[in-house]
Motif scaffolding. Structure first.
Motif, mmCIF file in Angstrom:
data_model
loop_
_atom_site.group_PDB
_atom_site.id
_atom_site.type_symbol
_atom_site.label_atom_id
_atom_site.label_comp_id
_atom_site.label_asym_id
_atom_site.label_seq_id
_atom_site.Cartn_x
_atom_site.Cartn_y
_atom_site.Cartn_z
ATOM 1 N N ARG A 1 0.831 -1.213 0.000
ATOM 2 C CA ARG A 1 0.000 0.000 0.000
ATOM 3 C C ARG A 1 0.863 1.260 0.000
ATOM 4 N NH1 ARG A 1 -2.980 -2.756 4.168
ATOM 5 N NH2 ARG A 1 -4.652 -3.885 3.157
ATOM 6 N N ARG A 2 1.893 1.283 0.859
ATOM 7 C CA ARG A 2 2.792 2.442 0.908
ATOM 8 C C ARG A 2 3.521 2.639 -0.422
ATOM 9 N NH1 ARG A 2 5.229 1.226 6.522
ATOM 10 N NH2 ARG A 2 5.611 -0.578 5.285
ATOM 11 N N THR A 3 4.008 1.556 -1.000
ATOM 12 C CA THR A 3 4.725 1.644 -2.270
ATOM 13 C C THR A 3 3.803 2.167 -3.372
ATOM 14 O OG1 THR A 3 6.113 -0.227 -1.598
ATOM 15 C CG2 THR A 3 6.098 0.352 -3.939
ATOM 16 N N ALA A 4 2.585 1.654 -3.429
ATOM 17 C CA ALA A 4 1.625 2.106 -4.443
ATOM 18 C C ALA A 4 1.291 3.589 -4.244
ATOM 19 C CB ALA A 4 0.359 1.262 -4.386
ATOM 20 N N LEU A 5 1.114 4.029 -2.997
ATOM 21 C CA LEU A 5 0.809 5.432 -2.720
ATOM 22 C C LEU A 5 1.953 6.342 -3.167
ATOM 23 C CD1 LEU A 5 -1.049 7.570 -1.439
ATOM 24 C CD2 LEU A 5 0.181 7.182 0.702
ATOM 25 N N LEU A 6 3.187 5.965 -2.876
ATOM 26 C CA LEU A 6 4.337 6.775 -3.297
ATOM 27 C C LEU A 6 4.443 6.838 -4.820
ATOM 28 C CD1 LEU A 6 7.017 5.702 -0.666
ATOM 29 C CD2 LEU A 6 5.835 7.891 -0.848
ATOM 30 N N VAL B 1 1.915 6.639 -6.924
ATOM 31 C CA VAL B 1 0.814 7.482 -7.408
ATOM 32 C C VAL B 1 1.140 8.961 -7.197
ATOM 33 C CG1 VAL B 1 -1.586 8.141 -6.943
ATOM 34 C CG2 VAL B 1 -0.988 5.740 -7.210
ATOM 35 N N LEU B 2 1.735 9.314 -6.063
ATOM 36 C CA LEU B 2 2.083 10.712 -5.805
ATOM 37 C C LEU B 2 3.069 11.247 -6.845
ATOM 38 C CD1 LEU B 2 2.386 10.790 -1.901
ATOM 39 C CD2 LEU B 2 0.561 11.725 -3.330
ATOM 40 N N GLY B 3 4.043 10.446 -7.220
ATOM 41 C CA GLY B 3 4.989 10.870 -8.257
ATOM 42 C C GLY B 3 4.343 10.949 -9.620
ATOM 43 N N THR B 4 3.411 10.075 -9.906
ATOM 44 C CA THR B 4 2.742 10.060 -11.206
ATOM 45 C C THR B 4 1.841 11.276 -11.388
ATOM 46 O OG1 THR B 4 2.789 7.655 -11.120
ATOM 47 C CG2 THR B 4 1.319 8.643 -12.716
ATOM 48 N N MET C 1 0.838 16.346 -14.477
ATOM 49 C CA MET C 1 0.700 17.803 -14.543
ATOM 50 C C MET C 1 1.722 18.410 -15.497
ATOM 51 S SD MET C 1 -0.010 19.078 -10.723
ATOM 52 C CE MET C 1 -1.284 18.446 -9.707
ATOM 53 N N HIS C 2 2.946 17.906 -15.470
ATOM 54 C CA HIS C 2 3.979 18.432 -16.362
ATOM 55 C C HIS C 2 3.646 18.157 -17.827
ATOM 56 C CE1 HIS C 2 6.872 20.014 -13.568
ATOM 57 N NE2 HIS C 2 6.837 18.906 -12.855
ATOM 58 N N VAL C 3 3.077 17.018 -18.109
ATOM 59 C CA VAL C 3 2.721 16.687 -19.486
ATOM 60 C C VAL C 3 1.569 17.568 -19.963
ATOM 61 C CG1 VAL C 3 1.768 14.880 -20.955
ATOM 62 C CG2 VAL C 3 3.589 14.335 -19.357
#
Length: 183
Positions: free
Chosen positions: A18-23, A25-28, A33-35
């Motif tokens: 869960r923690r790995t997936a959340l991190l 998603v936050l980076g994605t 937004m940049h794209v």
């Protein structure tokens, strides 16, 4: 070994996953937004060639009349509108104006009389590209990269080039980061 046996051996979707997936998603979200940012900062508002009003003040023209006299009309998607990238050459504009029947002081720009014949000759007026810049409709966007750097008409390709260079950087970064993370 079958797929279900591997899942039983590895365990269920737990707190670490869960923690790995959340991190991830936050980076994605930031990457998304940049794209998409070029859609907003690179917006192309309605525009036309910049028209110097001073040449027309002597002929008592209003601002819309000055636009109609200096910028040709073009058909875009079935509707007629002012050209975005062309204007009448200044020599064709000044030579075609006729002040027949007007008082002498009006012809010199010293009077505000509007009851004389003002006619523009309908000779074949030549057009030229916008040499003095553009005027942008700022009703929807106050400012954009396109407005700041005049990325319209002949320079419109620079807007797409910036987006292409950004995406090439994303692809290169993804490849290089992928290789480095495997090592």
């Amino acid at each position: 070994m079958e797929y279900e046996e591997i899942l039983r051996h590895l365990g269920d979707f737990g707190p670490f996953q869960r923690r790995t997936a959340l991190l991830l998603v936050l980076g994605t979200i930031q990457n998304g937004m940049h794209v998409a940012v070029m859609t907003f900062i690179g917006a192309i508002p309605n525009h036309h060639c910049l028209v110097a009003e001073t040449g027309f003040s002597a002929f008592n023209t209003t601002w819309p009349e000055a636009l109609n006299l200096t910028i040709p009309m073009e058909e875009v998607d079935g509707t007629w509108r002012l050209s975005s990238c062309r204007r009448y050459s200044s020599g064709a504009i000044s030579m075609n104006f006729s002040t027949t029947g007007c008082p002498e002081d009006w012809q010199q720009g010293n009077s505000t009389a509007v009851d004389c014949n003002r006619e523009w000759g309908q000779v074949n007026r030549s057009t030229t590209s916008c040499t003095e810049g553009w005027e942008y409709d700022r009703s929807q966007y106050h400012s954009s990269v396109v407005m700041q750097h005049d990325l319209v008409c002949e320079r419109a390709w620079l807007r797409e080039l910036a987006q292409s260079i950004f995406m090439a950087g994303v692809a290169t970064g993804g490849f290089v980061s992928g290789v480095l993370s495997d090592r």
